[in-house]
Enzyme design. Structure first.
Site, mmCIF file in Angstrom:
data_model
loop_
_atom_site.group_PDB
_atom_site.id
_atom_site.type_symbol
_atom_site.label_atom_id
_atom_site.label_comp_id
_atom_site.label_asym_id
_atom_site.label_seq_id
_atom_site.Cartn_x
_atom_site.Cartn_y
_atom_site.Cartn_z
ATOM 1 C CD GLU A 1 33.238 50.070 46.401
ATOM 2 O OE1 GLU A 1 33.928 51.061 46.704
ATOM 3 O OE2 GLU A 1 33.363 49.459 45.333
ATOM 4 C CD GLU B 1 33.957 46.013 40.341
ATOM 5 O OE1 GLU B 1 34.185 45.520 41.457
ATOM 6 O OE2 GLU B 1 34.255 47.179 40.044
#
Ligand SMILES: *[C@@H]1O[C@H](CO)[C@@H](O)[C@H](O)[C@H]1NC(C)=O
Ligand SMILES: *[C@@H]1O[C@H](CO)[C@@H](O)[C@H](O)[C@H]1NC(C)=O
Ligand SMILES: *[C@@H]1O[C@H](CO)[C@@H](O)[C@H](O)[C@H]1NC(C)=O
Ligand SMILES: *[C@@H]1O[C@H](CO)[C@@H](O)[C@H](O)[C@H]1NC(C)=O
Ligand SMILES: *[C@@H]1O[C@H](CO)[C@@H](O)[C@H](O)[C@H]1NC(C)=O
Length: 385
Positions: A138, A143
């Site tokens: 990932e 974010e």
């Protein structure tokens, strides 16, 4: 066949007369405008992965929170008009979408946005992940949580993948804040870089007209850049490009294959865009309170007026193909063998200070200072998927 994997080229380059490598990227897919959502699946269920206080709409119920606006940009948002009744199961409508397609190493992922979601309880991400997690890896490109000041980039993998010890402004402009990507370590903290620039997130991102996040997913390295609107390179200003990451300077986050075998730890990646509320990261009391005060996250979400800034406004998401993929031609061994040789710089000295390929033995020695590995205060638990 890629010329740079030949032993003849390797010998040549080690004698320090290597020419600059020309990027070979070309546009594979552009998600934008009225057809943006055609290539994505909507989650269509509550957040049953990260315990967020959201109901992720299905495509058929998405018209208020996922649409193309009059400017032709895509809006992906949290519902900011419904007052919720108190209760442990209070869920606010939001969006989680994932590309149907998965993209292999050799890809470049780009998001051009005018606004990204922020605010107390809000946890948005633009990220990439394999169909099989965590074995296929990932990469979190953008974010944030709550009123976090700047963007954080992270990788989450199975054991054995690290961010190389890094020196700010030498191998990456960001600050490496944790080096172990293993999802079982430190409650899946991930190996992280923190951007130093306020314009990389939140109100300052919007005030600067937004910008571009770009992630190069190559067998040689994963590199992530952020460019505020005024600093977007010419080769990224148009959707067609073609972009040449080797001309962009030092990335914000840099994960060379010498510390994480990209071919081994990363399978083809789907792109996901989502906005959670509270949940396993933003909602932890030790994470919520430092920027959002003493209230409780579950109560905070009841008032719709708290979510006027909880939206993405996206001009385009683009996937370019044609980068380095050695998966089928000798794997990462070959990739790390030539990584220092493809620098676009003719001498070891200038490659140590100039281009981004500073993973050669000589340059790494020069900058191989132990990086402080510090867990960000309060960020103790993060479930990535
Ligand atoms: C979570 O929701 C997705 C989407 O509806 C569903 O496919 C999956 O089975 C759910 N997982 C669990 C553990 O409930
Ligand atoms: C890194 O470079 C930027 C831009 O030149 C500068 O503002 C910053 O202070 C530098 N950081 C360090 C730790 O040297
Ligand atoms: C970022 O914003 C904070 C809070 O407004 C401020 O204290 C800090 O100086 C800013 N940092 C930079 C690099 O501008
Ligand atoms: C929701 O937020 C948008 C800005 O993102 C704002 O224009 C709109 O007025 C808000 N809706 C309500 C009902 O307040
Ligand atoms: C980073 O530096 C520390 C301290 O010197 C060392 O123990 C660690 O093995 C290094 N990690 C990597 C990935 O190079």
């Amino acid at each position: 066949m890629r010329w740079r994997t030949s032993s003849a080229f390797l010998a040549l380059s080690l004698s320090a007369v290597a020419p600059a490598v020309q990027a070979a990227y070309s546009l594979q897919t552009a998600y934008q405008g009225d057809s943006f959502f055609d290539g994505w699946d909507f989650w269509g269920n509550r957040d049953n992965l990260t315990n967020g206080a959201v109901n992720y709409v299905s495509r058929s119920t998405s018209s208020q929170v996922a649409y193309t606006n009059s400017a032709g940009n895509v809006v992906i948002k949290v519902d900011n008009s419904t007052k919720l009744a108190s209760g442990v199961n209070a869920l606010r409508d939001s969006v989680r979408i994932t590309t149907n397609a998965a993209f292999d190493v050799g890809s470049l992922f780009v998001m051009d946005a005018l606004h990204v979601p922020y605010g107390c309880s809000v946890w948005p991400a633009f990220w990439a992940h394999a169909r099989s997690w965590p074995s296929g890896g990932e990469l979190d490109i953008f974010e944030g949580v709550n009123l976090q000041q700047t963007n954080q980039v992270a990788m989450h993998t199975v054991a054995g993948c690290y961010a190389a010890n890094s020196t700010v402004n030498v191998t990456a402009t960001g600050d490496m804040t944790f080096n172990n990507c293993d999802y079982t370590v430190a409650a899946n903290h991930g190996c992280t870089f923190q951007d130093a620039r306020n314009a990389s997130y939140g109100a300052d991102f919007a005030a600067a007209g937004g910008g571009i996040y770009a992630a190069e997913f190559s067998s040689d390295a994963i590199s992530v850049w952020f460019f505020p609107r005024a600093e977007i390179p010419a080769d990224l200003r148009s959707v067609n490009g073609p972009p040449d990451p080797s001309s962009w300077g030092i990335p914000m986050a840099y994960y060379p294959s010498s510390a994480c075998n990209i071919n081994q730890y990363f399978a083809p990646q789907q792109i996901t865009i989502n906005i959670a509320l509270c949940g396993d990261w933003a909602g932890q009391p030790g994470v919520f309170s430092p920027t959002c005060g003493t209230g409780n996250c579950a109560d905070y979400i009841l008032d719709p007026s708290h979510f006027d800034t909880a939206y993405f406004e996206i001009a385009s998401v683009r996937i370019y193909a044609g980068g380095v993929n050695t998966r089928s031609s000798g794997g990462a061994q070959a990739a790390s063998g030539v990584i220092g040789a493809i620098g676009g710089s003719a001498s070891a000295t200038s490659s140590a200070v100039g281009g981004r390929w500073r993973a050669s033995g000589a340059a790494l020695g020069a900058v191989g200072i132990a990086a402080a590995v510090s867990v960000l205060a309060g960020v103790g638990l993060f479930v990535g998927l």
